[in-house]
Write an enzyme that holds these catalytic residues in place. Structure first.
Site, short mmCIF file in Angstrom:
data_model
loop_
_atom_site.label_atom_id
_atom_site.label_comp_id
_atom_site.label_asym_id
_atom_site.label_seq_id
_atom_site.Cartn_x
_atom_site.Cartn_y
_atom_site.Cartn_z
CE1 TYR A 111 -3.89 -1.73 5.22
CE2 TYR A 111 -3.03 0.41 4.55
CZ TYR A 111 -3.59 -0.82 4.23
OH TYR A 111 -3.82 -1.12 2.91
CB SER B 89 -0.85 -0.02 1.25
OG SER B 89 -1.27 1.28 1.56
#
Ligand code: ZN
Length: 685
Positions: free
Chosen positions: A583, A570
């Site tokens: 995350y 990501s």
């Protein structure tokens, strides 16, 4: 050893069902409606007809443009399967010229195809069957032709003619083997006249040596029931075959490793992907233990048609490694082609020299194809071949059509044309097997679809059982047999291994892993809740990727033909956001994981790459995450998706495109591709 006999064949004709067909297809006339009905009865019984084998016809009256009535032959068209045939599958040809053609001294294949097309009532029709001339010649209204197993067990014998006379009686015409097509029609025309003058009546059916059976009648029912009666007589003449003992039919690690090794060897030999599919029912494993396997299995196909699917003979693996076994198979295949071409004084363009059927002692039969549907057809045909060989050997000695005659059919342009008709559009990933995690929605779903569109076979997994529902709606006709769905929770090592095993079981191996499944937890790391979220996220967003990659890498190494591990990282890996540590930290580690795999597996030809995508509308943004992330950047939700250099929203399909590219980019490893519309703060560095 116990003996068994399959249940005898029974007529499945039902008047009410026939009437239903006449209602449904009333617009095409009763003759054609009935033709469709009993063709489907024949086509849906694999002991009679397999995969496009067999053909049927009806003689009827049609009207041309001027209103004149014309006698026509409606005969199965190329590319249609009797099991699912429709009225459109029976192109109509003018009957009289076809009958005349049977009296010609000679005719080339090209002339025959041209003449059949010339006589079509509708020039847009598919090509009529290569047996159209024979159907035209036979006087009966309805004509049925099958390659019934029981009949093949009788005709694949050295003394087939005597056996046929004693089994089928004197009303049946026995036709010694000749090549299908014009030559067969012409030969039958000659034999017919001889039969009539000797016996003062016409035959009621016809047995083609080493090939199959024709029945006919004035009604569809008469022709069909005559077929069933004759096949039943053949079944009754066969002694009970040895019944195989029960055994495991589930795939085990041993079979998986043989499939992996063969896929790898084939890929190295041909530089393309292959699909390997086991048939390991007890009867198949039993067959591989026959003391005379090396002899009976190498005699040839049960009926000539099968040669284009299974090749003339299977490969017997023995103690050899797949590469060595394939090389020696190829050598003997090349010698066979050379020998036959010399004998027939022809030059042919050699087809590939690879087997489609591999016999592995105790394990069963490994079927190979350029797609799963090809491998399944090979499997179906070989299962029947095994039954025919067993029955023929119990009756006498299996002696099918010889090498030269099979060569004629294998290299017959009209047979090869059948394969071309079925060929799917080739994609960059044709023959490759991919596994996608987190495929129930968003990027995983879009990537699975894109991989299928690029020609790959795909194992679609998700921990959400709804993946199975979503996938079951995908068009089977578009991707026949090319995907399977499995529930897989990537946080469980057992599930990861089972998903890779599912790829081996369905398709023989694995070439592409798209490790995509993930969650999007947030929190402040110095607080207890953030710390807990981080620890859980390390499991879900880092270690899950590791255990999936590890299971996939082991299969790829066993295959020995490269492969690629693709990770969904990501932009958080490069540009973390506020309160998003749980995350961002595992995602940064996923990029490190990818780089480590690229380094460690490069020597095996296995690549590793990642996608750095950002702000794609997926369910990760559900439950307030979107609002929170937008707020953290000081944007409204709609601005959030367009806040990039291109001012455009990035979709799951954009990410899927990049995954497909990385799956086929043979010289790219250790690479991160950014799919985010452009974000300088997240440029990989
Ligand atoms: Zn045939």
């Amino acid at each position: 050893m116990p003996r068994y006999k399959p249940l005898p064949m029974k007529s499945r004709y039902e008047a009410a069902e026939a009437e239903r067909f006449c209602q449904q297809y009333g617009a095409y006339g009763r003759d054609l409606a009935m033709r469709v009905y009993t063709s489907r009865l024949l086509g849906s019984d694999p002991a009679l007809v397999l995969h496009g084998g067999g053909n049927t016809s009806v003689k009827a009256t049609a009207h041309d443009l001027y209103g004149d009535s014309v006698e026509v032959l409606c005969v199965k068209g190329s590319g249609w399967d009797l099991a699912s045939i429709e009225p459109a599958g029976f192109p109509a040809c003018r009957l009289a010229p076809l009958r005349r053609a049977c009296q010609l001294e000679r005719m080339t294949d090209e002339e025959m195809v041209a003449e059949l097309r010339r006589q079509l009532m509708d020039p847009a029709s598919p090509n009529p069957s290569v047996e159209a001339l024979l159907h035209a010649y036979l006087p009966a209204k309805f004509v049925d032709h099958t390659h019934a197993d029981a009949v093949l067990a009788v005709v694949d014998q050295a003394d087939a003619e005597q056996r046929c006379h004693s089994i089928f009686g004197d009303d049946v015409l026995f036709v010694p083997y000749v090549m299908p097509g014009f030559v067969l029609a012409r030969r039958v025309a000659q034999l017919w006249d001889g039969f009539k003058s000797a016996r003062r009546r016409e035959p009621t059916a016809m047995i083609l040596d080493k090939h199959g059976i024709f029945s006919w009648g004035e009604t569809a029912q008469e022709s069909y029931e005559r077929m069933i009666a004759l096949v039943t007589r053949a079944e009754q003449a066969l002694p009970a075959a040895a019944a195989p003992s029960d055994g495991p039919t589930e795939l085990d690690d041993e079979r998986r490793s043989v499939a992996l090794a063969f896929r790898g060897a084939l890929a190295r030999a041909t530089e393309r992907g292959w699909i390997a599919h086991w048939r390991s029912a007890p009867k198949m494993a039993h067959f591989t233990r026959r003391a005379d396997l090396a002899k009976v299995s190498q005699q040839g196909c049960a009926t000539p048609d099968h040669v284009i699917r299974t090749k003339r003979s299977p490969l017997i693996l023995g103690d050899r490694q797949p590469d060595e076994a394939l090389a020696s198979y190829a050598k003997s295949y090349d010698e066979y082609v050379e020998r036959c071409a010399r004998e027939r004084h022809v030059t042919v363009k050699k087809l590939d020299s690879l087997p489609r059927v591999v016999l592995v002692r105790d394990l069963g039969v490994l079927c190979l194809g350029k797609s799963k549907s090809d491998a399944m057809i090979v499997g179906d045909i070989y299962e029947h071949t095994v039954e025919i060989i067993e029955a023929a050997s119990a009756l006498g000695e299996y002696r099918p059509v010889g090498e030269l005659d099979l060569f004629d059919v294998e290299y017959w342009s009209l047979e090869q044309a059948k394969l071309a008709l079925k060929k799917q559009a080739a994609g960059a990933l044709e023959g490759k097997v991919a596994l996608v995690t987190g495929a129930a929605s968003g990027i995983g779903l879009a990537t699975s679809r894109a991989l299928l569109a690029a020609g790959a076979h795909v194992v679609v997994t998700d921990r959400d059982e709804r993946v199975l529902d979503a996938v079951s709606e995908w068009p089977q006709e578009k991707y026949p047999d090319r995907f399977v769905a499995r529930v897989c929770d990537v946080t469980k090592e057992r599930d990861c291994r089972a998903a890779v095993a599912a790829a081996c079981d369905a398709f023989g191996g694995l070439d592409v892993l798209v490790s995509n499944a993930g969650t999007a937890p947030s929190g402040l790391l110095h607080e207890a809740s953030g710390d807990t979220a981080l620890r859980r996220s390390l499991e879900e967003n880092l270690l899950s990727h590791q255990q999936m990659a590890r299971a996939a890498a082991q299969a790829m190494i066993a295959q020995g033909c490269g492969g690629v591990l693709l990770f969904n990282a990501s932009k958080s890996a490069f540009n973390p956001g506020a309160e998003f540590g749980p995350y961002a930290i595992p995602k940064a580690a996923v990029v490190a994981l990818m780089r480590q795999y690229a380094i460690d597996l490069g020597a095996h030809g296995i690549r590793a790459n990642a996608i750095n995508a950002d702000r794609v509308r997926t369910k990760l943004f559900d439950e307030g995450v979107l609002e929170a992330r937008a707020r953290a950047r000081g944007l409204s939700p709609s601005e959030y998706f367009r806040a990039n250099l291109l001012s455009r929203e990035t979709t799951a399909e954009h990410v899927a495109e990049a995954f497909v590219f990385l799956a086929s980019a043979e010289a790219t490893t250790g690479c991160v591709i950014t799919v985010d519309g452009g974000n300088p703060a997240a440029f990989p560095r």
